[in-house]
Design a protein around this motif. Structure first.
Motif, PDB file in Angstrom:
ATOM      1  N   ARG A 144       0.825  -1.218   0.000  1.00  0.00           N
ATOM      2  CA  ARG A 144       0.000   0.000   0.000  1.00  0.00           C
ATOM      3  C   ARG A 144       0.861   1.270   0.000  1.00  0.00           C
ATOM      4  NH1 ARG A 144      -3.412  -3.379   3.176  1.00  0.00           N
ATOM      5  NH2 ARG A 144      -2.453  -2.827   5.154  1.00  0.00           N
ATOM      6  N   ILE A 145       2.199   1.095  -0.167  1.00  0.00           N
ATOM      7  CA  ILE A 145       3.087   2.272  -0.164  1.00  0.00           C
ATOM      8  C   ILE A 145       3.737   2.429  -1.541  1.00  0.00           C
ATOM      9  CG2 ILE A 145       5.162   3.296   0.856  1.00  0.00           C
ATOM     10  CD1 ILE A 145       4.575   1.719   3.424  1.00  0.00           C
ATOM     11  N   HIS A 146       3.587   3.634  -2.092  1.00  0.00           N
ATOM     12  CA  HIS A 146       4.184   3.925  -3.394  1.00  0.00           C
ATOM     13  C   HIS A 146       5.233   5.020  -3.185  1.00  0.00           C
ATOM     14  CE1 HIS A 146       4.611   4.845  -7.556  1.00  0.00           C
ATOM     15  NE2 HIS A 146       4.004   6.006  -7.469  1.00  0.00           N
ATOM     16  N   LEU A 147       6.503   4.661  -3.430  1.00  0.00           N
ATOM     17  CA  LEU A 147       7.597   5.602  -3.166  1.00  0.00           C
ATOM     18  C   LEU A 147       7.864   6.509  -4.371  1.00  0.00           C
ATOM     19  CD1 LEU A 147      10.504   3.565  -1.504  1.00  0.00           C
ATOM     20  CD2 LEU A 147       9.652   5.776  -0.777  1.00  0.00           C
ATOM     21  N   VAL A 148       8.052   7.778  -4.108  1.00  0.00           N
ATOM     22  CA  VAL A 148       8.345   8.713  -5.206  1.00  0.00           C
ATOM     23  C   VAL A 148       9.552   9.575  -4.825  1.00  0.00           C
ATOM     24  CG1 VAL A 148       7.458  10.644  -6.591  1.00  0.00           C
ATOM     25  CG2 VAL A 148       5.895   8.833  -5.860  1.00  0.00           C
ATOM     26  N   PHE A 149      10.538   9.620  -5.737  1.00  0.00           N
ATOM     27  CA  PHE A 149      11.706  10.473  -5.524  1.00  0.00           C
ATOM     28  C   PHE A 149      11.428  11.824  -6.168  1.00  0.00           C
ATOM     29  CE2 PHE A 149      16.098  11.678  -7.171  1.00  0.00           C
ATOM     30  CZ  PHE A 149      16.487  12.240  -5.971  1.00  0.00           C
ATOM     31  N   SER A 150      11.118  12.798  -5.344  1.00  0.00           N
ATOM     32  CA  SER A 150      10.764  14.118  -5.894  1.00  0.00           C
ATOM     33  C   SER A 150      10.804  15.158  -4.782  1.00  0.00           C
ATOM     34  CB  SER A 150       9.329  14.043  -6.452  1.00  0.00           C
ATOM     35  OG  SER A 150       8.841  15.320  -6.784  1.00  0.00           O
ATOM     36  N   ASP A 151      10.884  16.405  -5.189  1.00  0.00           N
ATOM     37  CA  ASP A 151      10.618  17.474  -4.238  1.00  0.00           C
ATOM     38  C   ASP A 151       9.099  17.610  -4.167  1.00  0.00           C
ATOM     39  OD1 ASP A 151      10.021  20.076  -3.135  1.00  0.00           O
ATOM     40  OD2 ASP A 151      12.160  20.472  -3.314  1.00  0.00           O
ATOM     41  N   SER A 152       8.547  17.609  -2.980  1.00  0.00           N
ATOM     42  CA  SER A 152       7.084  17.641  -2.850  1.00  0.00           C
ATOM     43  C   SER A 152       6.476  18.945  -3.341  1.00  0.00           C
ATOM     44  CB  SER A 152       6.680  17.393  -1.398  1.00  0.00           C
ATOM     45  OG  SER A 152       6.984  16.074  -1.080  1.00  0.00           O
ATOM     46  N   ASN A 153       7.262  20.010  -3.340  1.00  0.00           N
ATOM     47  CA  ASN A 153       6.732  21.263  -3.901  1.00  0.00           C
ATOM     48  C   ASN A 153       6.361  21.043  -5.369  1.00  0.00           C
ATOM     49  OD1 ASN A 153       7.038  23.420  -1.751  1.00  0.00           O
ATOM     50  ND2 ASN A 153       9.089  22.547  -1.752  1.00  0.00           N
ATOM     51  N   THR A 154       7.242  20.352  -6.089  1.00  0.00           N
ATOM     52  CA  THR A 154       6.994  20.058  -7.508  1.00  0.00           C
ATOM     53  C   THR A 154       5.843  19.071  -7.643  1.00  0.00           C
ATOM     54  OG1 THR A 154       9.377  20.195  -7.749  1.00  0.00           O
ATOM     55  CG2 THR A 154       8.167  19.325  -9.633  1.00  0.00           C
ATOM     56  N   TYR A 155       5.871  18.029  -6.821  1.00  0.00           N
ATOM     57  CA  TYR A 155       4.864  16.962  -6.918  1.00  0.00           C
ATOM     58  C   TYR A 155       3.453  17.507  -6.638  1.00  0.00           C
ATOM     59  CZ  TYR A 155       2.742  12.377  -6.355  1.00  0.00           C
ATOM     60  OH  TYR A 155       1.940  11.273  -6.503  1.00  0.00           O
ATOM     61  N   LEU A 156       3.327  18.305  -5.588  1.00  0.00           N
ATOM     62  CA  LEU A 156       2.001  18.840  -5.232  1.00  0.00           C
ATOM     63  C   LEU A 156       1.534  19.857  -6.275  1.00  0.00           C
ATOM     64  CD1 LEU A 156       2.419  19.273  -1.339  1.00  0.00           C
ATOM     65  CD2 LEU A 156       1.254  17.422  -2.539  1.00  0.00           C
ATOM     66  N   GLN A 157       2.483  20.653  -6.787  1.00  0.00           N
ATOM     67  CA  GLN A 157       2.124  21.639  -7.823  1.00  0.00           C
ATOM     68  C   GLN A 157       1.575  20.918  -9.065  1.00  0.00           C
ATOM     69  OE1 GLN A 157       2.129  25.148  -7.507  1.00  0.00           O
ATOM     70  NE2 GLN A 157       0.929  24.873  -9.389  1.00  0.00           N
ATOM     71  N   GLN A 158       2.195  19.759  -9.395  1.00  0.00           N
ATOM     72  CA  GLN A 158       1.708  18.984 -10.546  1.00  0.00           C
ATOM     73  C   GLN A 158       0.268  18.529 -10.324  1.00  0.00           C
ATOM     74  OE1 GLN A 158       4.506  15.831 -11.172  1.00  0.00           O
ATOM     75  NE2 GLN A 158       5.682  17.074 -12.608  1.00  0.00           N
ATOM     76  N   HIS A 159      -0.014  18.082  -9.090  1.00  0.00           N
ATOM     77  CA  HIS A 159      -1.383  17.678  -8.750  1.00  0.00           C
ATOM     78  C   HIS A 159      -2.354  18.839  -8.955  1.00  0.00           C
ATOM     79  CE1 HIS A 159      -0.822  13.655  -7.304  1.00  0.00           C
ATOM     80  NE2 HIS A 159      -1.988  13.643  -6.666  1.00  0.00           N
ATOM     81  N   ILE A 160      -1.932  20.029  -8.534  1.00  0.00           N
ATOM     82  CA  ILE A 160      -2.797  21.203  -8.676  1.00  0.00           C
ATOM     83  C   ILE A 160      -3.038  21.472 -10.163  1.00  0.00           C
ATOM     84  CG2 ILE A 160      -2.944  23.720  -8.301  1.00  0.00           C
ATOM     85  CD1 ILE A 160      -1.170  23.248  -5.767  1.00  0.00           C
ATOM     86  N   ASP A 161      -1.950  21.458 -10.948  1.00  0.00           N
ATOM     87  CA  ASP A 161      -2.068  21.761 -12.376  1.00  0.00           C
ATOM     88  C   ASP A 161      -2.973  20.752 -13.080  1.00  0.00           C
ATOM     89  OD1 ASP A 161      -0.337  23.791 -11.845  1.00  0.00           O
ATOM     90  OD2 ASP A 161       1.444  22.798 -12.666  1.00  0.00           O
ATOM     91  N   GLU A 162      -2.935  19.494 -12.611  1.00  0.00           N
ATOM     92  CA  GLU A 162      -3.734  18.443 -13.269  1.00  0.00           C
ATOM     93  C   GLU A 162      -5.108  18.272 -12.622  1.00  0.00           C
ATOM     94  OE1 GLU A 162      -1.127  15.040 -13.123  1.00  0.00           O
ATOM     95  OE2 GLU A 162       0.418  16.085 -14.295  1.00  0.00           O
TER      96      GLU A 162
END
Ligand SMILES: C[S@@+](CC[C@H](N)C(=O)[O-])C[C@H]1O[C@@H](n2cnc3c(N)ncnc32)[C@H](O)[C@@H]1O
Length: 276
Positions: free
Chosen positions: A154-172
């Motif tokens: 149930r855990i999906h690991l992502v290598f990213s800066d969360s600022n970028t990751y969350l911004q992508q969610h907002i944009d999409e």
């Protein structure tokens, strides 16, 4: 952030070490492999500077004579004692509803492990390349453990800066039930009692302190809260008990523990309910 590091290993583990070297290089870290005769406690004591080690326990960080890993297997007894009722984090993040959750500040991944054990589906984000690689290794080892295998599915690991990751969610225009934030908090800003407790930080926590020194670049998470609030029904922030609010934003609800507290921010665009 560390961009070059030594890696100690014995002849038997050279191939393993080289594959970590390749992975870390793709994440911007230059790894210099040094083959040693015996990678034992004595060797580590004689080589106290921060380095990586590869042996039969996989990848670890060594410093001051100790080897450290996120070590998810060592969390099993704690997980076995945990329940939805007894864990404040479970109530704060509404885990009984089996939410989709983004943990935007992975660290050792222990909070996520607990929440996944109690039923959450977690996207776990870490931006530090060495810490992320250690987490990836812990997850791989957990996949072959009879108790942990279901939890880590149930855990999906992502290598990213969360600022970028969350911004992508907002944009999409994507949404999620919960965003969980446990950003670094400078020790100098904590009260004396908290500092005393910090002085006894357990070995694994020292791993975080080694890799994320206070005089390095530290994301204190204020902007993460702003971004998270745009995509989540609920944002939960873990803070030392007496710390100031993240981004100076007062909370909608608070769960108070002895050493830490959980501040919750609800998004009025969604209906959400509090479980006390
Ligand atoms: C205090 S630790 C989290 C501890 C974690 N809750 C646990 O259970 O082990 C904070 C972590 O968040 C990471 N972090 C901070 N800002 C970040 C960002 N913008 N993106 C991704 N990771 C971040 C740091 O590198 C650090 O590993």
């Amino acid at each position: 952030m560390v961009s070059e590091i030594r890696l100690f290993t014995e002849t038997a583990f050279i191939q393993k070490a080289q594959s970590y070297q390749t992975v870390l290089s793709s994440r911007g870290v230059v790894v210099n492999i040094e083959i040693v005769e015996k990678l034992n406690a004595r060797f580590l004591r004689l080589n106290p500077e921060m380095a990586l080690c590869v042996d039969d326990a996989g990848l670890s960080l060594s410093a001051n004579g100790m080897k450290m890993q996120p070590d998810w297997k060592a969390e099993i007894p704690r997980l076995k004692r945990a329940s939805l009722k007894s864990e404040m984090i479970a109530r704060a993040c509404n885990i009984s509803e089996k939410p989709s959750l983004i943990d935007a500040t992975a660290g050792l991944g222990h909070d996520t492990l607990l929440m996944a054990h109690l039923g959450a589906n977690v996207t776990l984000i870490e931006r530090h390349p060495i810490l992320f690689t250690l987490l990836e290794d812990s997850k791989k080892q957990a996949e072959s453990d009879p108790f942990l295998s279901k939890v880590v599915s149930r855990i999906h690991l992502v290598f990213s800066d969360s600022n970028t990751y969350l911004q992508q969610h907002i944009d999409e225009h994507k949404t999620v039930d919960v965003v969980y934030l446990d950003p670094m908090f400078p020790q100098r800003d904590q009260n004396q009692q908290a500092i005393k407790k910090q002085a006894q930080v357990k070995k694994q926590m020292q791993l975080l302190h080694m890799l994320l020194p206070e005089d390095g670049e530290m994301d204190l998470g204020d902007h993460l809260l702003v971004l998270a609030q745009q995509i989540a029904k609920r944002v939960v922030v873990k803070r030392p008990r007496l710390a100031v609010f993240l981004n100076d934003q007062s909370t909608d609800h608070q769960w108070l523990g002895d050493a830490c507290r959980f501040d919750a921010y609800f998004n009025s665009a969604f209906v959400d309910k509090i479980v006390e």
